[in-house]
Structures are given as structure tokens and as C-alpha cells.
Design a protein around this motif. Structure first.
Motif, mmCIF file in Angstrom:
data_model
loop_
_atom_site.group_PDB
_atom_site.id
_atom_site.type_symbol
_atom_site.label_atom_id
_atom_site.label_comp_id
_atom_site.label_asym_id
_atom_site.label_seq_id
_atom_site.Cartn_x
_atom_site.Cartn_y
_atom_site.Cartn_z
ATOM 1 N N ASP A 23 27.776 39.640 59.166
ATOM 2 C CA ASP A 23 27.927 38.134 58.992
ATOM 3 C C ASP A 23 27.344 37.756 57.822
ATOM 4 N N CYS A 24 27.698 36.402 57.404
ATOM 5 C CA CYS A 24 27.333 35.691 56.025
ATOM 6 C C CYS A 24 25.862 36.069 55.643
ATOM 7 N N SER A 25 24.904 35.941 56.636
ATOM 8 C CA SER A 25 23.520 36.251 56.146
ATOM 9 C C SER A 25 23.232 37.553 55.472
ATOM 10 N N ILE A 26 23.983 38.405 55.297
ATOM 11 C CA ILE A 26 23.691 39.385 54.470
ATOM 12 C C ILE A 26 23.994 39.146 53.013
ATOM 13 N N LEU A 27 24.230 38.012 52.624
ATOM 14 C CA LEU A 27 24.212 37.259 51.379
ATOM 15 C C LEU A 27 22.746 37.333 50.710
ATOM 16 N N ILE A 28 21.950 36.981 51.742
ATOM 17 C CA ILE A 28 20.702 36.890 51.339
ATOM 18 C C ILE A 28 19.995 38.381 50.689
ATOM 19 N N GLY A 29 20.309 39.560 51.455
ATOM 20 C CA GLY A 29 19.878 40.846 50.780
ATOM 21 C C GLY A 29 20.545 41.212 49.593
ATOM 22 N N PHE A 76 35.329 29.440 36.475
ATOM 23 C CA PHE A 76 34.180 30.071 36.887
ATOM 24 C C PHE A 76 33.698 31.125 35.399
ATOM 25 N N LEU A 77 34.705 31.889 35.191
ATOM 26 C CA LEU A 77 34.461 32.578 34.064
ATOM 27 C C LEU A 77 34.099 32.150 32.791
ATOM 28 N N GLY A 78 34.658 30.910 32.662
ATOM 29 C CA GLY A 78 33.878 30.054 31.488
ATOM 30 C C GLY A 78 32.479 29.798 31.757
ATOM 31 N N MET A 79 32.326 29.490 32.897
ATOM 32 C CA MET A 79 30.710 29.078 33.014
ATOM 33 C C MET A 79 29.603 30.456 32.833
ATOM 34 N N VAL A 80 30.426 31.647 33.262
ATOM 35 C CA VAL A 80 29.676 32.788 33.124
ATOM 36 C C VAL A 80 29.313 33.040 31.478
ATOM 37 N N ASP A 81 30.296 32.813 30.813
ATOM 38 C CA ASP A 81 30.352 32.723 29.458
ATOM 39 C C ASP A 81 29.289 31.815 28.883
ATOM 40 N N GLU A 82 29.553 30.648 29.098
ATOM 41 C CA GLU A 82 28.782 29.603 28.727
ATOM 42 C C GLU A 82 27.208 29.885 28.825
ATOM 43 N N LYS A 83 26.899 30.251 30.037
ATOM 44 C CA LYS A 83 25.611 30.466 30.482
ATOM 45 C C LYS A 83 25.049 31.873 30.023
ATOM 46 N N ASN A 84 25.944 32.763 29.490
ATOM 47 C CA ASN A 84 25.548 34.028 28.967
ATOM 48 C C ASN A 84 24.989 34.876 30.145
ATOM 49 N N LEU A 85 25.630 34.800 31.370
ATOM 50 C CA LEU A 85 24.898 35.433 32.514
ATOM 51 C C LEU A 85 24.972 37.158 32.434
ATOM 52 N N ASN A 86 24.352 37.778 33.050
ATOM 53 C CA ASN A 86 24.314 39.268 33.164
ATOM 54 C C ASN A 86 25.630 39.595 33.696
ATOM 55 N N GLY A 87 26.186 39.048 34.849
ATOM 56 C CA GLY A 87 27.398 39.178 35.521
ATOM 57 C C GLY A 87 27.592 38.413 36.446
ATOM 58 N N PHE A 88 28.332 38.658 37.443
ATOM 59 C CA PHE A 88 28.492 37.824 38.627
ATOM 60 C C PHE A 88 29.120 38.567 40.051
ATOM 61 N N PHE A 89 29.056 37.874 41.133
ATOM 62 C CA PHE A 89 29.285 38.581 42.550
ATOM 63 C C PHE A 89 30.262 37.852 43.036
ATOM 64 N N ILE A 90 30.988 38.133 43.849
ATOM 65 C CA ILE A 90 31.874 37.388 44.764
ATOM 66 C C ILE A 90 31.634 37.476 46.314
ATOM 67 N N HIS A 91 31.429 36.372 47.135
ATOM 68 C CA HIS A 91 31.296 36.329 48.358
ATOM 69 C C HIS A 91 32.487 35.891 49.034
ATOM 70 N N PHE A 92 33.006 36.701 49.889
ATOM 71 C CA PHE A 92 34.213 36.460 50.426
ATOM 72 C C PHE A 92 34.393 36.419 51.847
ATOM 73 N N ASP A 93 34.084 35.134 52.705
ATOM 74 C CA ASP A 93 34.078 35.007 53.964
ATOM 75 C C ASP A 93 35.473 34.923 54.409
ATOM 76 N N VAL A 94 36.060 35.546 55.193
ATOM 77 C CA VAL A 94 37.517 35.649 55.525
ATOM 78 C C VAL A 94 38.364 34.261 56.264
ATOM 79 N N ASP A 95 37.044 33.472 56.746
ATOM 80 C CA ASP A 95 37.450 32.241 57.470
ATOM 81 C C ASP A 95 38.207 31.253 56.395
ATOM 82 N N VAL A 96 38.014 31.638 55.092
ATOM 83 C CA VAL A 96 38.487 30.940 54.156
ATOM 84 C C VAL A 96 40.107 31.040 54.030
#
Length: 303
Positions: free
Chosen positions: A99-105, A211-231
Motif C-alpha cells: 500500500d501507499c504507506s511504503i512511501l514513508i520508507g 516537473f523536470l523544469g522544477m528539478v532543474d531550477e531547484k538543482n535537486l540531486n534527483g527525483f522519484f516517482i510514486h505511482f498509485d494505480v488508482d489514478v
């Protein structure tokens, strides 16, 4: 060039409240269910790691206002440790719930790796405090928790709050828009919010590019995608805990995920909530797997 893939299996279901007809939510069967239909074979991962979950319970805790908080915290710490021990900068990390609570770990691990963005793709916002949750299930509050909203015991594990900064999060695809109090929580946050209607207006690919533009602008180390299939639209994915009639289709999904997963800064993808108990013949699982494999098995582009 395509990255090596590591699969992490987290068959956890303590973030959900079981329904009357259930012994326990079936989402914990997801990793084994995907393997049964050839997903692992097609992905051909370099490594597979797994963390078994504790026995199912529905222990409500008055202090935190949620069910099973201490089991969830303990599992999140172990999950984070497993990811940190086995992550590789040149590897795509494919995380299977649960379930979605694994996002915490997962979020705990990223917090210790650097400053990461989160593309949160879900048919709900999951951004509410415990007082607004009718069930007390953490899976309905996971985005709130990882961005710092909720009880300190969950939001500040090991003094790492917030695991993701709100301004580094895109919450995309919410179809539960009738409840003003529910939606009001995320509207009053700093999260970049695109409900289903605004996602369509903005465009699926453009939202990913924003979103990728925001990652550029904030100079982030990277990013992660959470995909809940109920979308996904109910007609193509009804095998979920909380069904919504409207949603996106597989072409929409590809428009969004293709540019994200092709980006070398993408740490990985987390898949949650598909419940095999609601798809006993695999009628919905098999096309889901076929489309997901097409998305994942694309070359990575250097930035």
C-alpha cells in the motif's frame, strides 16, 4: 543506454483498513502477482531485494490518530535501510508495494541521500491530517506525512523532517475533488497540485516537463516517482482499494512517465495499491504489465 534495474519488494498492507469481506488487504500479494505474469522476467533485474511485512493488524493509536503507527515506523526504517544499503547511482530502482504507506520508507532513504523531488501520481491527494481521515489508515495520508503534515512520530523519524520539501513535490491526478475540506489541505500547501481536470488542461507531457523544469531550477540531486494505480480509469484498473470512476488511460500514462523515466536523474518508480484479490484472472494486470514494461524498458537520456 538503459540503466540496470534493481527490484525492491515491499509487500506491506498495514496502511490500509480491511474491508468487511476481507481477512486482510490483498495488496501485499502484488510483487508475487506481477512475477506470476512474467513482469520480473521481462524486466530482467540485476538484483531483487525483499522485506517481509509484519502480521496484519488494525491497531488504532490515539496519540498519533492513525492505525498501526509503530509497525509502520519500524517497517519504514528497515525499508529505508535496505534501499540505502543497495542503491546505486547508475541503477533504476523499481519499488513494488504494498500500500501507499511504503512511501514513508522510500522517502526516509531519499532524505538521507540528498535533496530529491517527488512526482506523486495518484487518484487521490493523500494529503490530509489524521482528523480528516475516516479510517485512520496511513495509506490515505502518506503524502502529508512525507512532507511534514501529521504527528511527529511519523513525520519526523530519526529527526529527518521533512522527507520531501513541499515545493519539490508535484501531486498529479486527483479525481476526488468534491470535498472542499479534503482538497483545501493541499491547496493551502506549497505542493504543485494538478487535479485530473487541470492535468488534462495543462497536458500530460507538459506536466512532466514542468516537473523536470522544477528539478532543474531547484538543482535537486534527483527525483522519484510514486505511482498509485488508482489514478488509472476504473475500466482499465478496478483492482484497487478505493475505486474512482474517472482517471487516465495508458496513453496518458506514457505521455507523462516516458520523459520522466528517460531522465538520468530519475532514481526510480514505486508502484502501489494493485490488489490481486480484485483481479483473480489477471484480466487487468496483464495489460498493466505490458504497458509498464514499455515505459520502463526505454533508454536513459543523459542530461
Amino acid at each position: 543506454m538503459k540503466k540496470d534495474i534493481s527490484i525492491f519488494e515491499f509487500p506491506f498492507n498495514l496502511g490500509l483498513t480491511k474491508k468487511e469481506h476481507e481477512i486482510e488487504p490483498g495488496v501485499k500479494k502484488l510483487p508475487d502477482w506481477l512475477r506470476k505474469f512474467g513482469f520480473h522476467k521481462e524486466i530482467n533485474p540485476k538484483n531483487i531485494f525483499r522485506l517481509e511485512a509484519p502480521e496484519y493488524a488494525m491497531d488504532f493509536d490515539k496519540e498519533t490518530g492513525v492505525k498501526n503507527p509503530y509497525q509502520i515506523i519500524e517497517y519504514a526504517k528497515k525499508q529505508s535501510g535496505l534501499i540505502l544499503k543497495n542503491f546505486n547511482i547508475d541503477t533504476f530502482h523499481l519499488i513494488l508495494g504494498g500500500d501507499c504507506s511504503i512511501l514513508i520508507g522510500s522517502a526516509l532513504a531519499f532524505r538521507q541521500l540528498g535533496n530529491f523531488g517527488l512526482f506523486y501520481l495518484d487518484g487521490h491527494t493523500d494529503y490530509i491530517p489524521p482528523k480528516l481521515s475516516p479510517s485512520g489508515g496511513v495509506a490515505g495520508m502518506d503524502l502529508a506525512i512525507v512532507s511534514g503534515l501529521g504527528h511527529q512520530k511519523l513525520t519526523n523519524i530519526d529527526d529527518l523532517k521533512p522527507y520531501f520539501r513541499e515545493e519539490h513535490i508535484f501531486c498529479v491526478g486527483n479525481a476526488e475533488t468534491d470535498d472542499d475540506e479534503y482538497v483545501g489541505e493541499i491547496l493551502n500547501s506549497k505542493i504543485h497540485y494538478f487535479d485530473l481536470e487541470n492535468l488534462r488542461k495543462n497536458g500530460f507531457r507538459k506536466t512532466a516537463e514542468d516537473f523536470l523544469g522544477m528539478v532543474d531550477e531547484k538543482n535537486l540531486n534527483g527525483f522519484f516517482i510514486h505511482f498509485d494505480v488508482d489514478v488509472l480509469k476504473d475500466e482499465i484498473m478496478p483492482a484497487v482499494d478505493s475505486r474512482m470512476e474517472d482517471g487516465i488511460d495508458y496513453e496518458n500514462l506514457k505521455e507523462m512517465l516516458n520523459p520522466l523515466i528517460a531522465d538520468e536523474r530519475c532514481f526510480g518508480l514505486e508502484i502501489t495499491i494493485l490488489d490481486p484479490d480484485y483481479d483473480t484472472e489477471g484480466l487487468y494486470t496483464q495489460p498493466f504489465i505490458e504497458n509498464l514494461i514499455q515505459i520502463i524498458n526505454q533508454p536513459t537520456k543523459k542530461i
